[in-house]
Design a protein around this motif. Structure first.
Motif: not given
Length: 501
Positions: A70-73, A147-152, A349-357, A364-365
């Motif tokens: 998937t390309d959800r990120l 919205v998701e990107e701005a929040e992160l 960006i993936a590292s940031a997502r994990f740090a935040v969420y 992604d699959a």
């Protein structure tokens, strides 16, 4: 592993391209395999229970399988490039190739048989990517992504230590989109989609590259030629498979035509590919003179390595050798200037997502095993309620006698013997993507209720995000499959083996 049962294509793919990625659906897209050890069927005391019953509306369902990718990120900038450049170019070419294949298949019955697999592949890809394009054209999806990107980004900026570690990978990726746009067509035509769908060209390119790559340490080779992947590559290369010269020429000619069209006749790549030849004449000469359709010829070149390939007078081998250096250069430019810096920024960006969420969002699959949960449910689209199930009765009502809505004679003969109220297909809210086809759909009690084989048109946007309101998994029901096995195919022994009495 041996094939036990598979239905005819008119049953497995009933409705053809019009029904593909749609619902209501009436397809028996199933097959059964049996495992053997030392010549005897393997006994597996621990197994899921086949339950030949209809699914219940709202019933919990679980899908175990290996979703491909998937390309959800992707960032908003990357999604815009997908929407505005990458998907449209591919779709334009698929649309034209589909037309050429349809015309080819209308020549006679043999041409239709020859073109069936290629046409199916093109139509399936076209429709799948049409769904992705539609999703990216949807303001709701893109607005949600913004919205998701701005929040992160805001959460990262609010943590000075995290902001220092992460930097601004979003802006880096945004800047890379111009480089992507500048290089995409050349990379696509000469490397990523080189040769179109020509099997002979593919054989030639593999042999030419393998001859060179196998002289290098495994760690320094192109990924496809690493030691771990060579056995499968060799098997695929040497397996006997029919090659039809007329279809081969169509595929190769189309690739050359599109390359000249997109890059222009004056581009150095076009001049390298064509010289003073036309796409029509060159493709005809390459296909007519090549002997790579013979597995023995391919094996001799594979075993002979660089010396055998260099000495070969096969025109397809000579052609692959002629263009390989430029194709490699295009590939290297893409990897160093586009994919490598993009992947490095995406990793941050993936590292940031994990740090935040943390583990509140899943990655992604990547073909890794996953368990999806959902329920049996239809949906509403443009004011129309789509029920969650279809029945065998609906199959016969939909049948017109003309392809792709024609049922086989054995199905017509079995009509009065079957329970026409049996559920044939149903839909669930499970979040799946390509790669999940064939995955068991399981009840909360561990019962097999069916096999996932498709998604609705809305689920194709699942490459970029999951919409619980519209995305649906399409399933072959055990109830309908059991009826067909018994009364259409007379496979009573298989039904008993499945545990149905």
């Amino acid at each position: 592993m041996r094939l036990v049962f598979a239905p005819e294509i008119s049953a497995a793919f009933f409705g053809g391209d019009p029904d593909n990625f749609n619902f209501p659906r009436y397809a028996l897209d199933v097959s059964f395999l049996r495992l053997y050890e030392n010549g005897k069927a393997v006994r597996t005391p621990q197994h899921l229970t086949w339950k030949a019953r209809a699914p219940l509306p709202g019933e919990a369902t679980f899908v175990s399988g290996n979703p491909s990718s998937t390309d959800r990120l992707l960032t908003v900038a990357q999604l815009e490039t997908q929407r505005d450049l990458i998907l449209p170019i591919g779709q334009l070419q698929r649309a034209e190739l589909r037309g050429r294949l349809i015309e080819f298949s209308r020549r006679d019955a043999e041409s239709r048989r020859i073109a069936t697999d290629s046409l199916f592949g093109v139509e399936n890809s076209f429709k799948a990517l049409f769904g992705q394009q539609s999703a990216l054209n949807s303001p709701s999806l893109m607005d949600a992504k913004r919205v998701e990107e701005a929040e992160l980004r805001a959460r990262v900026a609010a943590d000075p230590a995290l902001a220092t570690r992460i930097g601004d990978p979003w802006s880096e990726i945004s800047a890379l989109q111009k480089v992507t746009a500048d290089q995409f067509l050349r990379y696509r035509q000469l490397e990523a989609a080189s040769g179109g769908n020509s099997e002979l060209f593919d054989y030639a390119q593999i042999l030419v590259r393998a001859a060179r790559e196998r002289t290098l340490p495994s760690s320094e080779r192109l990924p496809a030629f690493a030691d771990a992947r060579l056995p499968l590559l060799e098997k695929q290369l040497l397996d006997a498979a029919p090659v039809d010269p007329a279809l081969e020429q169509l595929e190769l000619e189309f690739w050359l035509l599109k390359t000249r069209e997109y890059l222009t006749a004056d581009d150095p790549v076009t001049r390298l590919l064509l010289g003073r030849e036309s796409p029509e004449a060159l493709s005809q000469a390459l296909v007519a003179g090549s002997r790579l359709g013979d597995p023995a010829v391919r094996k001799a070149l594979w075993d002979g390595g660089e010396a055998a390939v260099a000495a070969s007078d096969d025109p397809m081998i000579r052609y692959a050798l002629k263009i390989d250096a430029e194709a490699r250069a295009v590939r290297k430019a893409w990897e160093t200037q586009v994919s490598a810096p993009t992947e490095a920024a995406a990793a941050r960006i993936a590292s940031a997502r994990f740090a935040v969420y943390g583990d509140k969002v899943y990655p992604d699959a990547t073909f890794s095993l996953r368990l999806s949960y959902g329920k049996v449910a239809g949906w509403t689209w443009r004011g129309r309620e789509v029920p969650p199930t279809t029945t065998l009765a609906g199959l016969y009502e939909r049948a017109t006698g003309a392809e792709p809505f024609r049922v086989a004679d054995r199905w017509l003969a079995a009509r009065d013997r079957m329970n026409l109220d049996a559920v044939l297909n149903f839909v669930t809210t499970n979040d799946i993507v390509g790669g999940n086809s064939g995955s068991p759909v399981i009840s909360a009690k561990g019962e097999v209720l069916g096999a996932a084989f498709d998604g609705n048109i809305h689920s194709l946007g699942g490459d970029y995000g999951y919409d619980a309101i519209l995305n649906r998994t399409v399933v072959v029901s055990t109830a309908g499959a059991t009826e067909a096995l018994r009364h259409v195919y007379g496979a009573d022994a298989l039904v008993r083996e499945l545990g149905v009495r």
